[in-house]
Design an enzyme around this catalytic site. Structure first.
Site, mmCIF file in Angstrom:
data_model
loop_
_atom_site.group_PDB
_atom_site.id
_atom_site.type_symbol
_atom_site.label_atom_id
_atom_site.label_comp_id
_atom_site.label_asym_id
_atom_site.label_seq_id
_atom_site.Cartn_x
_atom_site.Cartn_y
_atom_site.Cartn_z
ATOM 1 N N ALA A 71 0.808 -1.217 0.000
ATOM 2 C CA ALA A 71 0.000 0.000 0.000
ATOM 3 C C ALA A 71 0.843 1.270 0.000
ATOM 4 C CB ALA A 71 -0.954 -0.003 1.195
ATOM 5 N N THR A 72 2.015 1.225 0.608
ATOM 6 C CA THR A 72 2.868 2.425 0.605
ATOM 7 C C THR A 72 3.244 2.811 -0.818
ATOM 8 O OG1 THR A 72 3.756 2.066 2.825
ATOM 9 C CG2 THR A 72 5.101 3.376 1.313
ATOM 10 N N ASN A 152 -6.017 3.222 10.697
ATOM 11 C CA ASN A 152 -5.179 2.125 11.162
ATOM 12 C C ASN A 152 -4.949 2.132 12.664
ATOM 13 O OD1 ASN A 152 -3.607 4.481 10.043
ATOM 14 N ND2 ASN A 152 -1.971 3.500 11.208
ATOM 15 N N GLN A 180 -6.398 -1.176 5.617
ATOM 16 C CA GLN A 180 -6.966 -1.845 6.786
ATOM 17 C C GLN A 180 -8.317 -2.492 6.528
ATOM 18 O OE1 GLN A 180 -5.586 -2.511 9.603
ATOM 19 N NE2 GLN A 180 -3.724 -1.298 9.391
ATOM 20 N N HIS A 202 -0.220 -7.877 3.116
ATOM 21 C CA HIS A 202 0.063 -8.463 4.426
ATOM 22 C C HIS A 202 -0.937 -8.042 5.498
ATOM 23 C CE1 HIS A 202 2.073 -5.174 6.847
ATOM 24 N NE2 HIS A 202 2.126 -4.632 5.652
ATOM 25 N N THR A 242 10.203 -6.792 -12.884
ATOM 26 C CA THR A 242 9.707 -8.154 -13.048
ATOM 27 C C THR A 242 8.596 -8.439 -12.042
ATOM 28 O OG1 THR A 242 11.864 -8.914 -13.806
ATOM 29 C CG2 THR A 242 10.343 -10.596 -12.988
ATOM 30 N N CYS A 325 4.343 1.393 11.571
ATOM 31 C CA CYS A 325 5.282 2.106 10.709
ATOM 32 C C CYS A 325 5.975 3.257 11.425
ATOM 33 C CB CYS A 325 4.563 2.631 9.471
ATOM 34 S SG CYS A 325 3.818 1.338 8.475
#
Length: 374
Positions: A71-72, A152, A180, A202, A242, A325
């Site tokens: 997401a970042t 979050n 989230q 994740h 890739t 984070c």
């Protein structure tokens, strides 16, 4: 054994997902860009299946899915990718909220240093974006509105339906950070007025290092994003490199499994959250935020420092006091500060977050630990 209650930071990978990722790493390991042999064709097929699986959760077209590292990166592409178009047409005003994740606030701050004008929306004491402030802030030169779906830290669900209504007659692009909520609590993300959606693998039982950016078309016109780095031309030239086929396939399968289980999991975590609140009510706990997702509980116990509580609860439950984070910075939560909370309440704030497989929370041990701190 410590019970894991930090699902907002990251989730375990589902066994079925791990099995698929392993298979694509060790058996069907072709490059999706290699079209001259069956290994490459197989990898390409796995990527396209995943593209459809990710898109299905919000009624998007699979061709609107761009795979990223998380997401970042998706947030950065959505925000910084509009820079060239914004400068070309002379629309350089951005609207966001004061409670966004740093992965949104920091790229916006970068554009602000380059001459963009930014309005940071106020939030209510309940943690919701002030939609009246949004309405008053819209300008002819507004190019982007970026509002998260679920916060979050507090779990507060933002009023996306109202935001979409306010933007119905405006040309500004709407970006939603759904890290989230995607898959687990997707309600509202299917609105076609949302142009860009950021997804984090994740957070929904897929591996770390994979995510997606949904780039919805308006009619037949895709959002005018430019790449923010170069080399290779993959993902329609927007995100070169890739393709990580095993991780992409894992994200796709996780999306499918989460979608199948979401109603059952929402019922399960709702019960866990309700029982946790009952357990901490003994201490006069203050719930931070309202209208929250059942997956997240943020609370403060007067007189209990969150750092001390987290240390005391080690070996019992794994929890946090804010965003993973920024947890190493030990600065007051910008989310809770924006909600107008006093210093004592902010320093006491603890985040507990649940998952679909969370079982047997040791409430007696937890309450005993809190009693020892008072």
């Amino acid at each position: 054994m410590t019970v894991y209650l930090d699902y907002s930071a990251t989730t375990p990978v589902l066994p079925e997902v791990a099995d698929l990722v392993y298979k694509l790493m060790t058996e069907e390991y072709g490059n999706a860009g290699s079209r001259t042999h069956e290994y490459g064709v197989s990898a390409k097929r796995a990527v396209e299946i995943a593209r459809a699986q990710v898109a299905a959760l919000v009624n998007a077209d699979k061709n609107e899915i761009i795979f990223t590292s998380g997401a970042t990166e998706s947030n950065n592409i959505a925000i910084l990718g509009l820079r060239e178009f914004a400068e070309k047409i002379g629309k350089k005003h951005i609207i966001t909220s004061k409670i966004e994740h740093k992965a949104v606030l920091e790229p916006i701050a970068y554009l602000e240093r380059l001459g963009f004008s930014v309005t940071y929306l106020n939030v209510t004491p309940e943690g919701k974006v002030d939609t009246e402030h949004l309405k008053a802030s819209l300008r002819d030169d507004t190019i982007l509105v970026s509002i998260m779906h679920v916060n979050n830290e507090t779990g507060t669900i933002q009023p996306l339906n109202k935001v979409c209504q306010l933007l119905a007659g405006h040309e500004a692009y709407l970006h939603v950070d759904a890290a989230q909520s995607y898959g687990k609590f997707p309600f509202g993300l299917e609105d076609p007025r949302i142009d860009l959606i950021s997804v984090s693998g994740h957070k929904l039982y897929a591996p770390k290092g994979i995510g997606a950016l949904i780039t919805r078309r308006r009619g037949f016109i895709k959002p005018p994003l430019s790449p923010i780095y170069f080399g290779g031309g993959q993902e329609k030239g927007l995100r070169p490199g890739t393709l990580a086929t095993p991780l992409i396939a894992g994200l796709g399968l996780a999306c499918e499994l989460v979608s199948e289980n979401k109603d059952k999991w929402i019922k399960h975590v709702s019960a866990l959250k309700e029982n946790f609140i009952i357990a901490i009510n003994e201490f006069g706990a203050q719930i931070n935020g309202s209208d929250t997702t059942p997956y997240i509980l943020n609370f403060s116990i007067p007189g209990v420092n969150s750092e001390a509580a987290i240390v005391k609860l080690k070996g019992v439950i794994a929890i946090s006091n804010g965003s993973a984070c920024t947890s190493s910075s030990y600065t007051p939560s910008h989310v809770l500060v924006s909600m107008g909370y006093d210093t004592a309440r902010i320093q006491s704030a603890i985040r507990v977050s649940f998952g679909g497989y969370t079982q047997d929370i040791p409430y007696d041990e937890i309450t005993n630990k809190f009693r020892s701190l008072l």
